[in-house]
Design a protein around this motif. Structure first.
Motif, PDB file in Angstrom:
ATOM      1  N   PRO A   1       3.052 -14.695  -9.532  1.00 47.81           N
ATOM      2  CA  PRO A   1       3.056 -15.199 -10.906  1.00 47.81           C
ATOM      3  C   PRO A   1       3.215 -14.045 -11.895  1.00 47.81           C
ATOM      4  CG  PRO A   1       1.209 -16.097  -9.654  1.00 47.81           C
ATOM      5  CD  PRO A   1       1.851 -15.045  -8.804  1.00 47.81           C
ATOM      6  N   GLU A   2       3.645 -14.343 -13.094  1.00 51.95           N
ATOM      7  CA  GLU A   2       3.987 -13.311 -14.075  1.00 51.95           C
ATOM      8  C   GLU A   2       2.893 -12.257 -14.266  1.00 51.95           C
ATOM      9  OE1 GLU A   2       6.380 -11.080 -16.238  1.00 51.95           O
ATOM     10  OE2 GLU A   2       6.997 -12.907 -15.225  1.00 51.95           O
ATOM     11  N   GLY A   3       1.648 -12.655 -14.448  1.00 45.77           N
ATOM     12  CA  GLY A   3       0.569 -11.690 -14.642  1.00 45.77           C
ATOM     13  C   GLY A   3       0.404 -10.761 -13.456  1.00 45.77           C
ATOM     14  N   ASP A   4       0.494 -11.320 -12.265  1.00 48.37           N
ATOM     15  CA  ASP A   4       0.385 -10.514 -11.055  1.00 48.37           C
ATOM     16  C   ASP A   4       1.608  -9.634 -10.871  1.00 48.37           C
ATOM     17  OD1 ASP A   4      -2.066 -11.675 -10.520  1.00 48.37           O
ATOM     18  OD2 ASP A   4      -1.241 -13.150  -9.125  1.00 48.37           O
ATOM     19  N   ARG A   5       2.757 -10.114 -11.312  1.00 46.48           N
ATOM     20  CA  ARG A   5       4.001  -9.348 -11.186  1.00 46.48           C
ATOM     21  C   ARG A   5       3.901  -8.045 -11.975  1.00 46.48           C
ATOM     22  NH1 ARG A   5       9.039  -9.484  -9.554  1.00 46.48           N
ATOM     23  NH2 ARG A   5      10.795  -9.144 -10.941  1.00 46.48           N
ATOM     24  N   GLU A   6       3.293  -8.108 -13.141  1.00 47.86           N
ATOM     25  CA  GLU A   6       3.114  -6.896 -13.949  1.00 47.86           C
ATOM     26  C   GLU A   6       2.233  -5.885 -13.226  1.00 47.86           C
ATOM     27  OE1 GLU A   6       1.684  -8.132 -17.764  1.00 47.86           O
ATOM     28  OE2 GLU A   6       3.499  -9.286 -18.196  1.00 47.86           O
TER      29      GLU A   6
ATOM     30  N   HIS B   1       1.943  -5.607  -9.970  1.00 48.81           N
ATOM     31  CA  HIS B   1       2.741  -5.052  -8.876  1.00 48.81           C
ATOM     32  C   HIS B   1       3.710  -3.988  -9.397  1.00 48.81           C
ATOM     33  CE1 HIS B   1       1.503  -7.446  -5.434  1.00 48.81           C
ATOM     34  NE2 HIS B   1       1.506  -8.524  -6.212  1.00 48.81           N
ATOM     35  N   GLN B   2       4.336  -4.249 -10.530  1.00 45.42           N
ATOM     36  CA  GLN B   2       5.262  -3.271 -11.114  1.00 45.42           C
ATOM     37  C   GLN B   2       4.528  -1.985 -11.481  1.00 45.42           C
ATOM     38  OE1 GLN B   2       8.328  -4.658  -9.981  1.00 45.42           O
ATOM     39  NE2 GLN B   2       8.853  -3.231 -11.582  1.00 45.42           N
TER      40      GLN B   2
END
Length: 69
Positions: free
Chosen positions: A42-47, A49-50
């Motif tokens: 999900p978007e929040g988790d994606r940040e 990870h980045q």
């Protein structure tokens, strides 16, 4: 970040004691960065990870984990 610091210290120790060569350490770091860069989340988790991938790539670029000149 704490886990990354611990792993970095372990990689330093493995290299210092000639248990793992520099090429293998760099491979481990590159694999870890790629896993975070390609994570499906999900978007929040994606940040998150980045951000993790960026930290790992900075370690690779700076040579910190294997104390390269």
């Amino acid at each position: 970040m704490a886990a990354l610091s611990i792993c970095e210290a372990l990689l330093l120790a493995l290299n210092d004691h000639n248990l793992l060569p520099e090429a293998e350490i760099l491979g481990i770091l590159r694999d870890a960065a790629a896993a975070h860069e390609n994570a499906v989340a999900p978007e929040g988790d994606r940040e998150a990870h980045q951000a993790a991938a960026e930290l790992i790539n900075r370690i690779i670029a700076g040579g910190n984990s294997v104390r390269r000149p």
